[in-house]
Scaffold this motif. Structure first.
Motif, PDB file in Angstrom:
ATOM      1  N   LYS A 167      51.880  50.660  65.868  1.00  0.00           N
ATOM      2  CA  LYS A 167      52.375  49.146  64.744  1.00  0.00           C
ATOM      3  C   LYS A 167      53.394  49.031  63.715  1.00  0.00           C
ATOM      4  O   LYS A 167      53.439  50.092  62.880  1.00  0.00           O
ATOM      5  CB  LYS A 167      51.252  48.494  64.164  1.00  0.00           C
ATOM      6  CG  LYS A 167      50.686  47.743  65.258  1.00  0.00           C
ATOM      7  CD  LYS A 167      49.072  47.669  64.830  1.00  0.00           C
ATOM      8  CE  LYS A 167      49.210  45.747  64.918  1.00  0.00           C
ATOM      9  NZ  LYS A 167      48.462  45.220  66.169  1.00  0.00           N
ATOM     10  N   LEU A 168      54.265  48.137  64.077  1.00  0.00           N
ATOM     11  CA  LEU A 168      55.100  47.333  63.160  1.00  0.00           C
ATOM     12  C   LEU A 168      54.986  47.028  62.424  1.00  0.00           C
ATOM     13  O   LEU A 168      54.910  45.112  62.794  1.00  0.00           O
ATOM     14  CB  LEU A 168      56.658  48.067  64.090  1.00  0.00           C
ATOM     15  CG  LEU A 168      57.941  46.795  63.504  1.00  0.00           C
ATOM     16  CD1 LEU A 168      58.059  47.593  62.570  1.00  0.00           C
ATOM     17  CD2 LEU A 168      58.566  47.018  64.610  1.00  0.00           C
ATOM     18  N   ASN A 169      55.090  46.125  61.155  1.00  0.00           N
ATOM     19  CA  ASN A 169      54.803  45.449  60.628  1.00  0.00           C
ATOM     20  C   ASN A 169      56.586  45.171  60.308  1.00  0.00           C
ATOM     21  O   ASN A 169      56.762  45.711  58.781  1.00  0.00           O
ATOM     22  CB  ASN A 169      53.627  46.019  59.177  1.00  0.00           C
ATOM     23  CG  ASN A 169      54.164  44.318  58.028  1.00  0.00           C
ATOM     24  OD1 ASN A 169      55.319  43.396  58.178  1.00  0.00           O
ATOM     25  ND2 ASN A 169      52.929  43.899  57.360  1.00  0.00           N
ATOM     26  N   PRO A 170      57.128  44.096  60.760  1.00  0.00           N
ATOM     27  CA  PRO A 170      58.630  43.767  60.089  1.00  0.00           C
ATOM     28  C   PRO A 170      58.805  43.758  58.558  1.00  0.00           C
ATOM     29  O   PRO A 170      60.181  44.152  57.885  1.00  0.00           O
ATOM     30  CB  PRO A 170      58.946  43.005  61.062  1.00  0.00           C
ATOM     31  CG  PRO A 170      57.808  42.341  61.939  1.00  0.00           C
ATOM     32  CD  PRO A 170      56.520  42.617  61.576  1.00  0.00           C
ATOM     33  N   ILE A 209      57.903  51.615  70.363  1.00  0.00           N
ATOM     34  CA  ILE A 209      57.773  52.946  72.257  1.00  0.00           C
ATOM     35  C   ILE A 209      56.153  52.695  71.853  1.00  0.00           C
ATOM     36  O   ILE A 209      55.951  52.409  70.917  1.00  0.00           O
ATOM     37  CB  ILE A 209      58.363  53.644  72.556  1.00  0.00           C
ATOM     38  CG1 ILE A 209      57.703  55.160  70.950  1.00  0.00           C
ATOM     39  CG2 ILE A 209      60.118  54.060  72.380  1.00  0.00           C
ATOM     40  CD1 ILE A 209      57.818  56.062  71.536  1.00  0.00           C
ATOM     41  N   GLY A 210      56.143  52.939  73.102  1.00  0.00           N
ATOM     42  CA  GLY A 210      54.368  52.920  73.495  1.00  0.00           C
ATOM     43  C   GLY A 210      53.840  51.916  73.492  1.00  0.00           C
ATOM     44  O   GLY A 210      54.294  50.770  74.349  1.00  0.00           O
ATOM     45  N   GLU A 211      52.490  51.789  73.870  1.00  0.00           N
ATOM     46  CA  GLU A 211      51.881  50.313  74.253  1.00  0.00           C
ATOM     47  C   GLU A 211      51.569  49.792  73.047  1.00  0.00           C
ATOM     48  O   GLU A 211      52.069  49.918  71.776  1.00  0.00           O
ATOM     49  CB  GLU A 211      49.803  51.315  74.121  1.00  0.00           C
ATOM     50  CG  GLU A 211      49.122  50.421  74.927  1.00  0.00           C
ATOM     51  CD  GLU A 211      49.375  50.062  76.514  1.00  0.00           C
ATOM     52  OE1 GLU A 211      49.894  51.344  76.776  1.00  0.00           O
ATOM     53  OE2 GLU A 211      49.145  49.346  76.816  1.00  0.00           O
ATOM     54  N   VAL A 212      51.891  48.753  73.413  1.00  0.00           N
ATOM     55  CA  VAL A 212      52.090  47.121  73.071  1.00  0.00           C
ATOM     56  C   VAL A 212      51.176  45.846  73.153  1.00  0.00           C
ATOM     57  O   VAL A 212      51.018  46.171  74.349  1.00  0.00           O
ATOM     58  CB  VAL A 212      53.254  47.176  72.367  1.00  0.00           C
ATOM     59  CG1 VAL A 212      53.994  47.621  72.259  1.00  0.00           C
ATOM     60  CG2 VAL A 212      54.130  46.375  73.841  1.00  0.00           C
ATOM     61  N   GLN A 213      50.122  45.221  72.158  1.00  0.00           N
ATOM     62  CA  GLN A 213      49.486  44.528  72.766  1.00  0.00           C
ATOM     63  C   GLN A 213      50.230  42.865  72.676  1.00  0.00           C
ATOM     64  O   GLN A 213      51.161  42.835  71.471  1.00  0.00           O
ATOM     65  CB  GLN A 213      48.373  44.436  71.616  1.00  0.00           C
ATOM     66  CG  GLN A 213      47.621  45.664  72.084  1.00  0.00           C
ATOM     67  CD  GLN A 213      46.876  46.101  72.511  1.00  0.00           C
ATOM     68  OE1 GLN A 213      46.441  44.813  73.779  1.00  0.00           O
ATOM     69  NE2 GLN A 213      46.943  47.061  73.269  1.00  0.00           N
ATOM     70  N   PRO A 214      50.273  42.034  73.449  1.00  0.00           N
ATOM     71  CA  PRO A 214      50.812  40.804  72.861  1.00  0.00           C
ATOM     72  C   PRO A 214      50.381  40.287  71.639  1.00  0.00           C
ATOM     73  O   PRO A 214      49.285  40.777  70.615  1.00  0.00           O
ATOM     74  CB  PRO A 214      49.623  39.478  73.937  1.00  0.00           C
ATOM     75  CG  PRO A 214      49.185  39.807  75.064  1.00  0.00           C
ATOM     76  CD  PRO A 214      49.171  41.280  74.361  1.00  0.00           C
ATOM     77  N   GLY A 215      51.502  39.685  70.562  1.00  0.00           N
ATOM     78  CA  GLY A 215      51.570  39.655  69.021  1.00  0.00           C
ATOM     79  C   GLY A 215      52.274  40.417  68.082  1.00  0.00           C
ATOM     80  O   GLY A 215      52.302  39.674  67.751  1.00  0.00           O
ATOM     81  N   ASP A 216      52.133  41.196  69.042  1.00  0.00           N
ATOM     82  CA  ASP A 216      52.553  42.896  68.953  1.00  0.00           C
ATOM     83  C   ASP A 216      54.056  42.422  68.442  1.00  0.00           C
ATOM     84  O   ASP A 216      54.913  41.912  68.763  1.00  0.00           O
ATOM     85  CB  ASP A 216      52.693  44.344  69.378  1.00  0.00           C
ATOM     86  CG  ASP A 216      51.126  44.906  69.390  1.00  0.00           C
ATOM     87  OD1 ASP A 216      50.356  44.181  68.059  1.00  0.00           O
ATOM     88  OD2 ASP A 216      50.582  45.811  69.712  1.00  0.00           O
TER      89      ASP A 216
END
Lengths: 148, 84
Positions: free
Chosen positions: A9-12, A86-93
């Motif tokens: 998960k990325l916190n921009p 990359i990989g699995e992302v969820q809505p809002g990510d």
């Protein structure tokens, strides 16, 4: 200049702050232009539950490095940052973060826009969506293929 | 004097929906003469026509289908990209 492909998960906003502290041109920039791309929970009229992002390891990084160099040559900018999930992302990510630092706003805006447009049109990433009734690859040429 | 032609090895990769259609992500072929990217496709995919809009790379650089492929090159085929 930094390029990163991230599978977590990325916190921009945190990434921006952390990277900005490492810049050598402290006190020299008057503008930072940023683009944050986020996953929607809908696409083409369908509800999207999640998405899987694939890339071509090696070529993707090479391409992002090339466009970062091009931006540096074309505009009077101090630094750039590109981070892509990359990989699995969820809505809002967050899917992607692009940032450009410059002395003035015009080159910062233009370089940031150039980087995200080039990334979207040529960087080798692919999205596979999980819908309520199956999975499908996101197609760039308006044709869709339902796999299930 | 007998001249033996030593086969050249070429790595071929597929990504995303194309990988699923082909059924594997990577293979390698041995050839005795240089091929173009289109000829590599034909050899690996049983002479199937190149799908429209397909993108091609040699050694991680975009190329067109007439690009010549050398020994130990990595050739990749993939659908239009959808990142960002």
């Amino acid at each position: 200049m930094k390029i990163e492909i991230l599978s977590e998960k990325l916190n921009p906003y945190e990434c921006l702050q952390v990277y900005e502290k490492t810049l050598i041109a402290q006190g020299k920039w008057g503008a930072v232009s940023t683009f944050v791309g986020t996953m929607r929970d809908y696409n083409e009229g369908d509800t999207v539950q999640s998405m899987f992002l694939e890339h071509y390891q090696g070529m993707t990084e090479k391409y992002l490095y090339t466009i970062s160099e091009m931006a540096k040559q074309r505009w009077d900018i101090l630094d750039t940052l590109i981070i892509h999930r990359i990989g699995e992302v969820q809505p809002g990510d967050t899917i992607v973060l692009v940032a450009a630092w410059a002395g003035h706003r015009a080159p910062a805006f233009e370089a940031c826009r150039f980087l995200i447009e080039e990334l979207k049109s040529r960087a080798p990433f692919w999205k596979k969506e999980t819908l309520n009734n199956g999975v499908r690859w996101v197609e760039n040429c308006s044709s869709k293929v339902l796999c299930n | 004097m007998l001249l033996l032609k030593i086969p050249m090895s070429i790595t071929v990769k597929f990504f995303a929906s194309l990988r699923e259609q082909v059924g594997y992500n990577e293979t390698s072929i041995n050839v005795i003469k240089p091929l173009t990217v289109a000829e590599v496709w034909a050899q690996v995919c049983d002479n199937a026509p190149l799908p429209p809009h397909i993108l091609m790379a040699v050694n991680m650089e975009y190329v067109t289908q007439d690009k010549s492929v050398q020994e130990n090159d990595e050739v990749a085929f993939f659908p239009p990209v959808t990142g960002g």
